[in-house]
Design a protein around this motif. Structure first.
Motif, PDB file in Angstrom:
ATOM      1  N   ASP A   1      -2.964   6.456  -5.385  1.00  0.00           N
ATOM      2  CA  ASP A   1      -4.180   7.171  -4.466  1.00  0.00           C
ATOM      3  C   ASP A   1      -3.845   8.618  -4.152  1.00  0.00           C
ATOM      4  O   ASP A   1      -3.036   9.087  -3.510  1.00  0.00           O
ATOM      5  CB  ASP A   1      -4.407   6.341  -3.079  1.00  0.00           C
ATOM      6  CG  ASP A   1      -3.134   6.532  -2.205  1.00  0.00           C
ATOM      7  OD1 ASP A   1      -2.102   6.601  -2.563  1.00  0.00           O
ATOM      8  OD2 ASP A   1      -3.478   6.785  -0.945  1.00  0.00           O
TER       9      ASP A   1
ATOM     10  N   ASN B   1      -1.319  -1.091  -4.128  1.00  0.00           N
ATOM     11  CA  ASN B   1      -1.795   0.204  -4.336  1.00  0.00           C
ATOM     12  C   ASN B   1      -1.330   0.740  -5.576  1.00  0.00           C
ATOM     13  O   ASN B   1      -0.046   0.858  -5.663  1.00  0.00           O
ATOM     14  CB  ASN B   1      -1.586   1.412  -3.226  1.00  0.00           C
ATOM     15  CG  ASN B   1      -1.609   2.829  -3.282  1.00  0.00           C
ATOM     16  OD1 ASN B   1      -2.302   3.022  -4.395  1.00  0.00           O
ATOM     17  ND2 ASN B   1      -1.580   3.707  -2.273  1.00  0.00           N
TER      18      ASN B   1
ATOM     19  N   ARG C   1      -5.933   1.871  -8.554  1.00  0.00           N
ATOM     20  CA  ARG C   1      -5.742   3.078  -8.736  1.00  0.00           C
ATOM     21  C   ARG C   1      -6.898   3.773  -8.590  1.00  0.00           C
ATOM     22  O   ARG C   1      -7.945   3.729  -9.304  1.00  0.00           O
ATOM     23  CB  ARG C   1      -5.090   3.273 -10.036  1.00  0.00           C
ATOM     24  CG  ARG C   1      -5.021   5.032 -10.346  1.00  0.00           C
ATOM     25  CD  ARG C   1      -4.062   5.354 -11.534  1.00  0.00           C
ATOM     26  NE  ARG C   1      -2.584   5.114 -11.280  1.00  0.00           N
ATOM     27  CZ  ARG C   1      -1.726   5.240 -12.293  1.00  0.00           C
ATOM     28  NH1 ARG C   1      -2.189   6.067 -13.411  1.00  0.00           N
ATOM     29  NH2 ARG C   1      -0.579   5.056 -12.111  1.00  0.00           N
TER      30      ARG C   1
ATOM     31  N   LEU D   1       0.874  -1.225   0.165  1.00  0.00           N
ATOM     32  CA  LEU D   1      -0.029  -0.127  -0.134  1.00  0.00           C
ATOM     33  C   LEU D   1       0.734   1.109  -0.130  1.00  0.00           C
ATOM     34  O   LEU D   1       0.431   2.172  -0.494  1.00  0.00           O
ATOM     35  CB  LEU D   1      -0.816  -0.172   1.312  1.00  0.00           C
ATOM     36  CG  LEU D   1      -1.946  -1.107   1.543  1.00  0.00           C
ATOM     37  CD1 LEU D   1      -2.539  -1.354   2.670  1.00  0.00           C
ATOM     38  CD2 LEU D   1      -2.762  -1.152   0.218  1.00  0.00           C
TER      39      LEU D   1
ATOM     40  N   GLN E   1      -7.200   2.513  -1.011  1.00  0.00           N
ATOM     41  CA  GLN E   1      -6.708   1.233  -0.778  1.00  0.00           C
ATOM     42  C   GLN E   1      -6.443   0.697   0.665  1.00  0.00           C
ATOM     43  O   GLN E   1      -6.749  -0.295   0.967  1.00  0.00           O
ATOM     44  CB  GLN E   1      -5.616   0.961  -1.645  1.00  0.00           C
ATOM     45  CG  GLN E   1      -5.655   1.272  -3.029  1.00  0.00           C
ATOM     46  CD  GLN E   1      -5.562   2.762  -3.567  1.00  0.00           C
ATOM     47  OE1 GLN E   1      -5.588   3.713  -2.880  1.00  0.00           O
ATOM     48  NE2 GLN E   1      -5.205   2.775  -4.902  1.00  0.00           N
ATOM     49  N   GLN E   2      -6.005   1.601   1.367  1.00  0.00           N
ATOM     50  CA  GLN E   2      -5.834   1.272   2.763  1.00  0.00           C
ATOM     51  C   GLN E   2      -7.148   1.067   3.630  1.00  0.00           C
ATOM     52  O   GLN E   2      -7.219   0.298   4.351  1.00  0.00           O
ATOM     53  CB  GLN E   2      -4.948   2.536   3.369  1.00  0.00           C
ATOM     54  CG  GLN E   2      -3.687   2.638   3.071  1.00  0.00           C
ATOM     55  CD  GLN E   2      -3.223   3.622   1.891  1.00  0.00           C
ATOM     56  OE1 GLN E   2      -4.264   3.732   1.129  1.00  0.00           O
ATOM     57  NE2 GLN E   2      -2.120   3.831   1.683  1.00  0.00           N
TER      58      GLN E   2
END
Ligand code: CP
Length: 318
Positions: free
Chosen positions: A143, A140, A118, A19, A125-126
């Motif tokens: 972001d 990831n 993306r 990430l 994503q986290q």
């Protein structure tokens, strides 16, 4: 990293998701580079294929435009024998209001093992990594302005390939640092590898608000910042992340900060020139430099396949 905690390592300290570079050790980053090297034929520098991920399914979810990242992740998955699903966001149920989490939960139900995502929202994503079942992994692929860790790793691979040892290097990053997720991830990785000097060269308007917290040397003069550096990284102006009116005049930017042959001559004679792409010729870099003998820009792209193969194989091996 914002309020979201760093949840990419499992209880044994192994990578479960990828990430951000933040919080990862030098040995973890080195393992990724070494694994990538194992996929590259040493004499020809051709990326090799194997079927170690046969039976796995990898889903690419790109909510922002991409050429290099999406396609090299796709090639990486195919080179490892995995099945690849490229979700076309423009004609997906996202257009009917489905959330990212619901999309991923549905693809998990279809037995996807790894998601490459993306997204324009920082931390998307986290956040997702907290919410989805840990049977699948998340990478990831960028972001917002926050992070682009696989780009940083392919950049580290490229630097190690040409310069061998990170410790004595002087690295300059030029351009729109303020809006660059690539620059943030690169700086974290360069610091983890113990690079001697990390310089950023930009007009004040293109520096992030708390630049002093990044542990870099700041220059507003390009020729001074380039003096004796080993690695020059140029960045494009991220217009899509700027308010209308804040976008610098591109002719003026090139006049002051464009990388030309004359300016590059202030770096060491064997300095390499890098760019994550896409390049804007005549804005941040002259064509003669982008296509010149010190440019390793297209080598970065090739190495990106191997680095992404390394990430997929590490994440899916347990
Ligand atoms: N470097 C990079 O992220 O390029 P793309 O936007 O084409 O993926």
């Amino acid at each position: 990293m914002n309020e979201v905690t760093n949840n990419q390592l499992d209880a044994h300290g192994r990578l479960q998701h990828f990430l951000t570079i933040e919080g990862l050790s030098k040995s973890t980053l080195t393992e990724i580079l070494d694994r990538a090297a194992s996929f590259i034929e040493p004499t020809t520098q051709i990326v090799s294929r194997n079927n170690s991920l046969q039976g796995k399914t990898i889903a690419n979810l790109f909510f922002e435009a991409s050429t290099r990242t999406r396609t090299t992740f796709e090639l990486a998955a195919k080179y490892l024998g995995a099945d690849v699903l490229n979700l076309n966001i423009a004609v997906s149920a996202t257009q009917k209001g489905e959330t990212l989490l619901d999309t991923v939960l549905n693809l998990q139900a279809m037995q996807c093992d790894l998601f490459v995502i993306r997204h324009h929202e920082e931390g998307a994503q986290q956040q997702l990594a907290h919410s989805v079942d840990s049977v699948s992994a998340i990478i990831n692929a960028g972001d917002g302005c926050h992070a682009h860790p696989s780009q940083a790793m392919l950049d580290m691979y490229t630097i190690r390939h040409y310069k061998k040892d990170f410790s004595a290097l002087k690295v300059a990053i030029i351009g729109d640092i303020a809006h660059s997720r690539v620059a943030r991830s690169q700086i974290q990785a360069l610091k983890t590898f113990g690079v001697d000097q990390i310089r950023v060269i930009a007009p004040k308007a293109l520096l992030p608000a708390r630049i002093d917290e990044l542990g870099v040397q700041v220059f507003d003069d390009l020729t001074q910042g380039l003096r004796d550096v080993d690695v020059v990284i140029t960045l494009r102006i991220q217009r899509e992340r700027m308010q209308h009116g804040a976008i610098p005049d591109t002719c003026e930017f090139f006049h002051q900060y464009g990388l030309t042959d004359e300016r590059l001559a202030h770096a060491k004679p064997d300095a390499i020139v890098m760019h994550p792409g896409p390049i804007n010729r005549g804005v941040e870099i002259a064509s003669s430099v982008a296509d010149g003998k010190q440019s390793v820009i297209l080598h970065q792209v090739r190495f990106g396949i191997a680095v992404r193969m390394a990430l997929m194989s590490i994440l899916l091996e347990h």
